[in-house]
Structures are given as structure tokens and as C-alpha cells.
Design an enzyme around this catalytic site. Structure first.
Site, PDB file in Angstrom:
ATOM      1  N   HIS A 100       0.852  -1.195   0.000  1.00  0.00           N
ATOM      2  CA  HIS A 100       0.000   0.000   0.000  1.00  0.00           C
ATOM      3  C   HIS A 100       0.885   1.240   0.000  1.00  0.00           C
ATOM      4  O   HIS A 100       1.968   1.246   0.559  1.00  0.00           O
ATOM      5  CB  HIS A 100      -0.960   0.015   1.203  1.00  0.00           C
ATOM      6  CG  HIS A 100      -0.293  -0.151   2.532  1.00  0.00           C
ATOM      7  ND1 HIS A 100       0.235  -1.351   2.968  1.00  0.00           N
ATOM      8  CD2 HIS A 100      -0.074   0.735   3.538  1.00  0.00           C
ATOM      9  CE1 HIS A 100       0.741  -1.193   4.193  1.00  0.00           C
ATOM     10  NE2 HIS A 100       0.568   0.060   4.551  1.00  0.00           N
ATOM     11  N   HIS A 102       1.053   5.255   0.918  1.00  0.00           N
ATOM     12  CA  HIS A 102       0.442   6.339   1.697  1.00  0.00           C
ATOM     13  C   HIS A 102       0.454   7.639   0.893  1.00  0.00           C
ATOM     14  O   HIS A 102       1.499   8.040   0.375  1.00  0.00           O
ATOM     15  CB  HIS A 102       1.223   6.582   2.995  1.00  0.00           C
ATOM     16  CG  HIS A 102       1.168   5.449   3.959  1.00  0.00           C
ATOM     17  ND1 HIS A 102       0.232   5.383   4.968  1.00  0.00           N
ATOM     18  CD2 HIS A 102       1.914   4.328   4.075  1.00  0.00           C
ATOM     19  CE1 HIS A 102       0.417   4.271   5.667  1.00  0.00           C
ATOM     20  NE2 HIS A 102       1.440   3.615   5.138  1.00  0.00           N
TER      21      HIS A 102
END
Lengths: 145, 145
Positions: A100, A102
Site C-alpha cells: 500500500h 500512503h
């Protein structure tokens, strides 16, 4: 899909999360404990633990999406800057073992004593409102780009 | 090229820097004040201030290179993890106004009191040695991928 993976479970809608946007390849999710309002995550739907495990072309596509979401987030939050961060491995503070990225809006006044803003707890309703604002800008930029 | 830009000047070899690797599109440079040994920067040769100003396809290509360099850096340093960071705008702590992506090797023991490692000054000779180690791995992975 990895059964025990929080992000896979949110992608499959067996666990709740504030989803900003999704398409065939990626899901955009509001961070549960944002550094700043509007902090969201760009997540490939296919389960890889780290960026290094992804094929090169998928890594490129992930960051084309990051580029779009960063533009949308700056516009939605009227941010002064934007940080893009991606952690691989516990030693790099990766907490959920599914790649993932940010997307963290930054503001001139968001540091205290020269330290990064701290993680916050934001009411669900506010998080949903921010997600709506970012989604509108994603749809706007998607047409433009 | 922007005449007053430090990275453009290094790309043009009118200013010195410890170059790890370069091709037609990108230059890889050792960070002058690394958070950890091996901390390097992936820089597009074409001058853009922020990621958001780049065309989408160039942003994707930049991060395909980041993917390669991150793999090479982990291998060269035998790192426990790797952080990828990209700052846009002063409010996000961008210091040099030319897009660059930080590749920061992380180690289990590199934090003190739960705080990120601090920036260090590393002797030029050591920085050159680290650049050689990373370059070797880049050449290795380039053939593989």
C-alpha cells in the site's frame, strides 16, 4: 486473495473500511489513523506483500494511480504539499502485509517542534466526507488526464 | 534543464555528486546526508518540480525504475526493509525543487526511542563504495527483469 489479510478482506467487502474509489486493479482507502485529514492508501487488489514482489509493470501502474490520487487529494484538501510513502518490511514500519502507498496531504502548519504530525483518530462521518471530496476530484482528474 | 537546479547541474556534470547509475531517462544519486548507509535518490533527467507536474506515463516509468533500484539496494545492503518516500512542496519537506524519490534501506536496529534514524554525514570514499555495491546489483537485476 489472502484470507487473513485486512486489505484483501476490505477489497472483498468482508471487512469494513472507508473506500474512496476503486477500479479493476486498485482500491483507494482512507487511512484509519491518518497523519492528516485526507490521508489515504492506494492498494493493488492483487495480494503482494511488498512492492519488490510485484512485477515491474504492475509497480509502474500502481504509481500511475498514485500520481492521479495525489493530484486529487491535493485539490480536495487544498493541501500545501503532499507526501508519498511506501514501507516494505517490519523494519520499515510496514504493519499490514499487503502493498500500500500512503498519500499524505501536508500543510505548512502541521508540524510541532519540527516533528511530523502524529497519527489521529477521526470520526467515521468525517472520514466519509473526506472520501467523498477526494472521490469527486478523482473523477474530475480521470476525465482530464 | 533548469540552470539553478542542483540536480540538473549534477546531471549535466557541472556539479559533483556520487552517481550510482544512469540511463537516458533517470539518474541515481547517493543522498549527501543519508538516513542510513545506501540511501539513494531516483531522479528523472527531465526537470519537473513535483511528481504532480509530470505526465502520468513518466511518473509510471520513474517508479518502475524505483522498483528496480529498491530491489538492488536491499540486496546490496542486505537490508531488513526498505522505505520509499517522495516529497512534494516545502510543506512536505521538499528541499530541492526537482522530482526525486528517496530509497532508504531500513534495519531492525536503526531506530532509537521509536524515532526514525537521523541524517548522517558519510565520508565520500564510503559513499562511493556503497554506490559501487548498489550499481553491481542494478546491473544484475537489470538482466534478470
Amino acid at each position: 486473495m489472502a484470507e487473513e489479510c485486512t486489505f484483501c478482506r476490505i477489497i472483498q467487502r468482508v471487512e469494513e473500511g472507508v473506500v474512496v474509489y476503486e477500479d479493476d486493479e486498485h482500491l483507494i482507502l482512507m487511512d484509519k489513523h491518518p497523519y492528516n485529514p485526507g490521508h489515504n492508501l492506494v492498494i493493488p487488489k492483487k495480494h503482494y506483500k511488498t512492492l519488490l514482489e510485484m512485477p515491474k509493470s504492475e509497480a509502474g501502474k500502481l504509481f500511475e494511480k498514485v500520481w492521479l490520487i495525489a493530484k486529487a487529494t491535493v485539490k480536495a484538501l487544498d493541501a500545501d504539499g503532499i507526501h508519498i510513502g511506501q514501507n516494505n518490511g517490519r523494519a520499515a514500519r510496514q504493519v499490514i502485509d499487503h502493498v500500500h502507498v500512503h498519500i499524505i496531504p501536508r500543510f505548512y502548519e502541521d508540524e510541532q517542534n519540527g516533528r511530523w504530525p502524529s497519527r489521529k483518530t477521526i470520526p467515521l462521518e468525517e472520514s466519509r466526507k473526506l472520501a467523498d471530496m477526494i472521490r469527486q476530484q478523482i473523477l474530475h482528474f480521470k476525465e482530464e488526464c
